[in-house]
Design a protein around this motif. Structure first.
Motif, PDB file in Angstrom:
ATOM      1  N   PRO A  11       0.813  -1.221   0.000  1.00  0.00           N
ATOM      2  CA  PRO A  11       0.000   0.000   0.000  1.00  0.00           C
ATOM      3  C   PRO A  11       0.843   1.267   0.000  1.00  0.00           C
ATOM      4  CG  PRO A  11      -0.869  -1.582   1.580  1.00  0.00           C
ATOM      5  CD  PRO A  11       0.436  -2.141   1.075  1.00  0.00           C
ATOM      6  N   ASN A  12       1.967   1.235   0.692  1.00  0.00           N
ATOM      7  CA  ASN A  12       2.852   2.397   0.744  1.00  0.00           C
ATOM      8  C   ASN A  12       3.384   2.731  -0.654  1.00  0.00           C
ATOM      9  OD1 ASN A  12       4.331   4.457   1.982  1.00  0.00           O
ATOM     10  ND2 ASN A  12       6.094   3.128   2.262  1.00  0.00           N
ATOM     11  N   LEU A  13       3.738   1.703  -1.433  1.00  0.00           N
ATOM     12  CA  LEU A  13       4.225   1.910  -2.792  1.00  0.00           C
ATOM     13  C   LEU A  13       3.136   2.517  -3.664  1.00  0.00           C
ATOM     14  CD1 LEU A  13       6.255   1.572  -5.099  1.00  0.00           C
ATOM     15  CD2 LEU A  13       5.425  -0.770  -5.354  1.00  0.00           C
ATOM     16  N   LYS A  16       2.759   6.155  -2.851  1.00  0.00           N
ATOM     17  CA  LYS A  16       3.871   6.935  -3.411  1.00  0.00           C
ATOM     18  C   LYS A  16       3.682   7.139  -4.919  1.00  0.00           C
ATOM     19  CE  LYS A  16       7.437   5.700  -0.063  1.00  0.00           C
ATOM     20  NZ  LYS A  16       8.716   4.995   0.134  1.00  0.00           N
ATOM     21  N   LEU A  17       3.234   6.096  -5.607  1.00  0.00           N
ATOM     22  CA  LEU A  17       3.009   6.209  -7.053  1.00  0.00           C
ATOM     23  C   LEU A  17       1.874   7.191  -7.351  1.00  0.00           C
ATOM     24  CD1 LEU A  17       3.384   2.461  -8.029  1.00  0.00           C
ATOM     25  CD2 LEU A  17       4.859   4.329  -8.804  1.00  0.00           C
ATOM     26  N   LYS A  18       0.820   7.148  -6.562  1.00  0.00           N
ATOM     27  CA  LYS A  18      -0.292   8.087  -6.739  1.00  0.00           C
ATOM     28  C   LYS A  18       0.179   9.522  -6.504  1.00  0.00           C
ATOM     29  CE  LYS A  18      -4.157   5.071  -5.501  1.00  0.00           C
ATOM     30  NZ  LYS A  18      -5.193   4.793  -4.494  1.00  0.00           N
ATOM     31  N   TYR A  19       0.978   9.709  -5.464  1.00  0.00           N
ATOM     32  CA  TYR A  19       1.506  11.039  -5.156  1.00  0.00           C
ATOM     33  C   TYR A  19       2.388  11.539  -6.294  1.00  0.00           C
ATOM     34  CZ  TYR A  19       4.283  14.715  -3.020  1.00  0.00           C
ATOM     35  OH  TYR A  19       4.916  15.895  -2.777  1.00  0.00           O
ATOM     36  N   GLN A  20       3.260  10.668  -6.782  1.00  0.00           N
ATOM     37  CA  GLN A  20       4.151  11.046  -7.879  1.00  0.00           C
ATOM     38  C   GLN A  20       3.346  11.413  -9.125  1.00  0.00           C
ATOM     39  OE1 GLN A  20       7.638   8.578  -8.417  1.00  0.00           O
ATOM     40  NE2 GLN A  20       7.488   8.768 -10.627  1.00  0.00           N
TER      41      GLN A  20
END
Length: 102
Positions: A11-13, A16-20
Motif C-alpha cells: 500500500p505504501n508503494l 507513493k506512485l499516486k503522489y508522484q
C-alpha cells in the motif's frame, strides 16, 4: 491493447506512485506507463559510443581529488559520507513536509 494486473503491491508503494502521478499532473495509469517506458528505453546511441574510464584510473582520480580537498584519511572520508547522508535526509524531510504548490 494489453492489460497488466499487478497483485500484492505494498500500500505504501501505491500511495507513493499516486503522489508522484499527481505531482506530475498525470493519472496513475499514465505515470505507470511512463515509468515502464523509461525502464526499458534503449540506451542513446551517443552513450554507446562513449568510452568508459578504467576502474583503476577512476579510483586514482577520486583518491587524488579527496586528498587535494583535505579528505586524506579513512576517518575523514567516513565523516564526509555521514555528513552528506545527513544533508540528504534533511532535504528529504523538508520536501516531505513542504506544502503542495498546486
Amino acid at each position: 491493447m494489453i492489460q497488466i494486473i499487478l497483485d500484492g503491491l505494498e500500500p505504501n508503494l501505491v500511495e507513493k506512485l499516486k503522489y508522484q502521478a499527481q505531482k506530475h499532473g498525470r493519472t496513475l495509469q499514465s505515470e505507470l506507463k511512463l515509468i515502464l517506458a523509461q525502464a526499458v528505453a534503449e540506451i542513446p546511441q551517443d552513450l554507446k559510443q562513449e568510452k568508459l574510464i578504467p576502474l583503476e584510473t577512476l579510483a586514482q582520480e577520486v583518491k587524488e581529488s579527496l586528498d587535494n580537498t583535505g579528505y586524506d584519511s579513512p576517518d575523514k572520508i567516513i565523516q564526509l559520507i555521514q555528513d552528506v547522508k545527513k544533508e540528504m535526509a534533511d532535504e528529504h524531510l523538508l520536501k516531505a513536509h513542504k506544502p503542495n504548490d498546486s
